[in-house]
Design an enzyme around this catalytic site. Structure first.
Site, mmCIF file in Angstrom:
data_model
loop_
_atom_site.group_PDB
_atom_site.id
_atom_site.type_symbol
_atom_site.label_atom_id
_atom_site.label_comp_id
_atom_site.label_asym_id
_atom_site.label_seq_id
_atom_site.Cartn_x
_atom_site.Cartn_y
_atom_site.Cartn_z
ATOM 1 N N LYS A 1 0.851 -1.192 0.000
ATOM 2 C CA LYS A 1 0.000 0.000 0.000
ATOM 3 C C LYS A 1 0.888 1.244 0.000
ATOM 4 O O LYS A 1 1.486 1.595 1.005
ATOM 5 C CB LYS A 1 -0.908 0.043 1.229
ATOM 6 N N GLY B 1 6.085 4.984 8.767
ATOM 7 C CA GLY B 1 5.223 6.163 8.853
ATOM 8 C C GLY B 1 5.348 6.794 10.222
ATOM 9 O O GLY B 1 6.341 6.589 10.938
ATOM 10 N N THR C 1 0.639 6.387 13.974
ATOM 11 C CA THR C 1 0.055 5.364 13.102
ATOM 12 C C THR C 1 0.681 4.011 13.418
ATOM 13 O O THR C 1 -0.002 2.983 13.412
ATOM 14 C CB THR C 1 0.271 5.713 11.607
ATOM 15 N N GLY C 2 1.978 4.039 13.730
ATOM 16 C CA GLY C 2 2.678 2.801 14.101
ATOM 17 C C GLY C 2 2.018 2.117 15.290
ATOM 18 O O GLY C 2 1.926 0.883 15.341
ATOM 19 N N GLU D 1 9.051 1.224 11.191
ATOM 20 C CA GLU D 1 10.056 2.265 10.951
ATOM 21 C C GLU D 1 9.341 3.598 11.120
ATOM 22 O O GLU D 1 8.537 3.988 10.267
ATOM 23 C CB GLU D 1 10.624 2.150 9.530
ATOM 24 N N CYS E 1 12.954 11.092 7.602
ATOM 25 C CA CYS E 1 12.778 10.595 8.975
ATOM 26 C C CYS E 1 14.048 10.789 9.784
ATOM 27 O O CYS E 1 14.008 10.998 10.985
ATOM 28 C CB CYS E 1 12.407 9.124 8.942
ATOM 29 N N GLU F 1 8.315 16.162 15.637
ATOM 30 C CA GLU F 1 8.810 15.993 14.273
ATOM 31 C C GLU F 1 8.084 16.964 13.343
ATOM 32 O O GLU F 1 6.886 16.828 13.113
ATOM 33 C CB GLU F 1 8.568 14.546 13.829
HETATM 34 P P1 NAD Z 1 1.541 8.163 8.128
HETATM 35 O O1 NAD Z 1 1.713 7.329 9.336
HETATM 36 O O2 NAD Z 1 0.498 9.199 8.124
HETATM 37 O O3 NAD Z 1 1.245 7.262 6.852
HETATM 38 C C1 NAD Z 1 2.119 6.239 6.432
HETATM 39 C C2 NAD Z 1 1.335 5.211 5.643
HETATM 40 O O4 NAD Z 1 0.415 4.577 6.526
HETATM 41 C C3 NAD Z 1 0.496 5.789 4.506
HETATM 42 O O5 NAD Z 1 0.517 4.892 3.428
HETATM 43 C C4 NAD Z 1 -0.893 5.865 5.127
HETATM 44 O O6 NAD Z 1 -1.939 5.826 4.190
HETATM 45 C C5 NAD Z 1 -0.897 4.625 5.991
HETATM 46 N N1 NAD Z 1 -1.840 4.656 7.110
HETATM 47 C C6 NAD Z 1 -2.413 5.719 7.712
HETATM 48 N N2 NAD Z 1 -3.234 5.325 8.701
HETATM 49 C C7 NAD Z 1 -3.161 3.978 8.754
HETATM 50 C C8 NAD Z 1 -3.751 2.987 9.585
HETATM 51 N N3 NAD Z 1 -4.609 3.284 10.553
HETATM 52 N N4 NAD Z 1 -3.435 1.701 9.364
HETATM 53 C C9 NAD Z 1 -2.563 1.353 8.407
HETATM 54 N N5 NAD Z 1 -1.980 2.250 7.574
HETATM 55 C C10 NAD Z 1 -2.268 3.545 7.747
HETATM 56 O O7 NAD Z 1 2.980 8.790 7.839
HETATM 57 P P2 NAD Z 1 3.369 9.828 6.695
HETATM 58 O O8 NAD Z 1 2.955 11.178 7.102
HETATM 59 O O9 NAD Z 1 2.929 9.308 5.370
HETATM 60 O O10 NAD Z 1 4.955 9.707 6.720
HETATM 61 C C11 NAD Z 1 5.785 10.488 7.480
HETATM 62 C C12 NAD Z 1 6.275 9.710 8.686
HETATM 63 O O11 NAD Z 1 7.030 8.570 8.266
HETATM 64 C C13 NAD Z 1 7.223 10.513 9.540
HETATM 65 O O12 NAD Z 1 6.925 10.329 10.888
HETATM 66 C C14 NAD Z 1 8.590 9.913 9.211
HETATM 67 O O13 NAD Z 1 9.565 10.095 10.198
HETATM 68 C C15 NAD Z 1 8.234 8.492 9.016
HETATM 69 N N6 NAD Z 1 9.287 7.811 8.249
HETATM 70 C C16 NAD Z 1 10.084 6.886 8.878
HETATM 71 C C17 NAD Z 1 11.116 6.258 8.179
HETATM 72 C C18 NAD Z 1 12.009 5.240 8.836
HETATM 73 O O14 NAD Z 1 12.693 4.509 8.129
HETATM 74 N N7 NAD Z 1 12.038 5.154 10.153
HETATM 75 C C19 NAD Z 1 11.312 6.565 6.830
HETATM 76 C C20 NAD Z 1 10.491 7.515 6.237
HETATM 77 C C21 NAD Z 1 9.461 8.123 6.945
#
Ligand code: NAD
Length: 508
Positions: free
Chosen positions: A194, A246, A250-251, A268, A302, A403
């Site tokens: 996804k 993400g 959300t994690g 992650e 990130c 962040e």
């Molecule tokens: P997000 O958590 O909003 O979304 C990430 C993904 O999860 C998207 O595809 C989204 O549609 C999906 N999602 C949203 N709600 C969900 C749910 N309830 N269940 C399952 N999936 C769901 O994050 P974002 O704003 O897209 O990304 C930015 C974040 O990602 C930042 O916090 C950044 O630090 C983190 N990030 C971490 C790494 C790493 O390797 N640690 C790398 C890149 C980004």
């Protein structure tokens, strides 16, 4: 490097690039080796001009079910029955095709995210290197023989979980997809991927380009929003392994959903990485690293060096150099070779960053550079913000703890080593960090004392296939990019065979 020539305004150039990039491609979901359209679709926007690039299907639970069923069939069938060597060959064949399409993928990635085309080209190349790496190392994977007793033969094998549900964000769509898809497929799983709702294009193309190479159902892509597609995927009983990148909030939801099914999960998550500039550092080099660390990808990384910790003795000189670096950054059309900083990837992100700049000012930090939206000529509706530096930041301020995910640096002063380490560790994240020093012993000591999954010394952001990447604390669980990542997509099986006494066989 791209050889495209544009001579219109930024808006005209983008409309032309969009037309070329989307002319012969259907941006549908990809399920069971075929396009899957939907009556309801949504737009993905070009952040440079704020206008649609194309539309993708707004999938829901039904599409997730179909994708998981297709992935299960492929796992039980063609993909699951391949040997490691056969999988390796198939993945390498796929990578060859993707390399032939690198230019196309880079343009899609740049249009979708707003990142400079030169960065997108670099990232597409890197992404393919990661997939290739896992295709190579899977050939060397083996179990163990365990000498437990004379009358037993015990050994282990590694087996794939089955269907892997992979969820990625929008900041590095190609690279983050590769970090998951590469090891998941190499280990023998099939995949339901996804992509983020606002950057779905490159994932769509790489899945379509599996046609005729990977068996149908091996790699499936479902588009849509987090609660409509992401959540059903994490709750799905047919998904055997989850990997999510993400936000930390959300994690939490993903981990709770995984707990319901006892599904293994890799997370992650976010970061608030410190870059510690010790007084003996080469300050010009440190300023350049600090700028790259927070302004690359418009700060939407990130691992971004969002907190710059500077020793009081070199503070003034460093900040002047850092400001100089920020001032020299070219903000403009990502399709132009001279651009260093593109727009934020979405309007929502643009508004969030503006809000944090306001918060920083209200909290009493000193704005020494940037802080304003900008509109490069012809991109009045783009989501551009100047590279921004706050000085006199206290580590308790929100801009130092939360962040921001934008081009906003917070400079924090320290007076001795212990204080530097205490500030560096005083956040709930622990993804990455950096140290600038010419003293090798100090570098090692700091690397030991900083609580983060990665410590870069006199550099920022270097990751190559084989270097594990992931977070301490709220930054996540598990590591990507490394050899150990393969294990996160496999489970081990112990086989223990009783060996009869040869004497009893002879009837003695
Ligand atoms: P997000 O958590 O909003 O979304 C990430 C993904 O999860 C998207 O595809 C989204 O549609 C999906 N999602 C949203 N709600 C969900 C749910 N309830 N269940 C399952 N999936 C769901 O994050 P974002 O704003 O897209 O990304 C930015 C974040 O990602 C930042 O916090 C950044 O630090 C983190 N990030 C971490 C790494 C790493 O390797 N640690 C790398 C890149 C980004």
């Amino acid at each position: 490097m791209s050889d495209r020539i544009f001579d219109g305004t930024i808006a005209e150039n983008h409309r032309q690039a969009i037309e070329e990039a989307t002319a012969n491609v259907q941006f549908d979901a990809w399920i069971d080796g075929a396009h899957e359209s939907a009556t309801e679709r949504f737009e993905t926007l070009d952040p440079v001009i704020g206008q649609p690039i194309t539309t993708v299907p707004r999938c829901g639970e039904e599409a997730v079910d179909s994708a998981v069923e297709a992935a299960t069939r492929a796992f039980d069938g063609a993909w699951g029955s391949m040997t490691q060597a056969q999988r390796s060959t198939a993945i390498l064949d796929w990578v060859d095709v993707l390399r032939d399409h690198s230019d196309e993928l880079a343009v899609l990635e740049s249009l979708d995210t707003g990142k400079p085309l030169s960065n997108a080209e670099f990232e597409v190349g890197k992404a393919l290197d990661y997939i290739e790496y896992y295709a190579h190392i899977i050939r060397g994977e083996q179990g163990n023989q365990i000498p437990i007793a004379d009358d037993a033969h015990a050994y282990t094998t590694q087996e794939a979980y089955g269907v892997a549900g992979l969820i990625v964000p929008w900041n590095y769509p190609m690279i983050l997809t590769a970090w998951k898809v590469g090891p998941a497929l190499a280990a023998g799983n099939t995949v339901v991927l996804k992509p983020a709702e606002n950057t779905p294009l490159s994932a769509t193309r790489i899945a379509q380009l599996t046609e005729g190479i990977l068996p149908a159902g091996t790699l499936n892509v479902v588009h849509g929003f987090g609660d409509e597609v992401g959540a059903p995927l994490t709750h799905h009983a047919g998904v055997d392994k989850l990997s999510f990148t993400g936000e930390d909030r959300t994690g939490e939801k993903v981990m709770k959903a995984a707990a319901d099914q006892i599904t293994p999960v890799t997370l992650e998550l976010g970061g608030k990485s410190p870059f510690v500039v010790f007084p003996d550092a080469d300050l010009e080099r440190a300023a350049s690293i600090a700028a790259e660390g927070i302004f690359y990808n418009t700060g939407q990384s990130c691992d971004a060096f969002s907190r710059t910790l500077v020793h009081e003795d070199v503070h003034d000189e460093f900040v002047e150099l850092f400001e100089g670096e920020a001032a020299s950054m070219v903000i403009g059309d990502p399709l132009s070779d001279s651009t260093d900083v593109g727009p934020l990837a979405s309007e929502q992100q643009f508004e969030k960053v503006r809000e944090y700049i306001e918060v920083g000012t209200q909290e009493g930090a000193t704005l020494v550079h940037g802080g304003k939206p900008v509109a490069p000529d012809g991109a009045d509706d783009g989501w551009f913000i100047q590279p921004t530096i706050f000085d006199d930041v206290d580590n308790d301020m929100r801009i130092a703890q939360e962040e921001i995910f934008g081009p906003v640096a917070s400079v924090i002063t320290f007076s001795d080593y212990d204080e530097a380490i205490a500030i560096a560790n005083d956040v709930e994240f622990g993804l990455a960090s950096g140290v600038a020093t010419t003293d090798l012993s100090l570098a090692h000591r700091a690397a030991d004392d900083i609580d983060a999954g990665t410590v870069w010394v006199n550099q920022y952001g270097r990751l190559v296939p084989g270097t594990p990447f992931g977070g301490f604390k709220r930054s996540g669980i598990g590591r990507e990019c490394g050899k150990e990542t393969l294990r996160k997509y496999q489970q081990s099986k112990t086989i223990n065979i009783a060996l009869d006494d040869p004497a009893s066989d002879r009837g003695e």
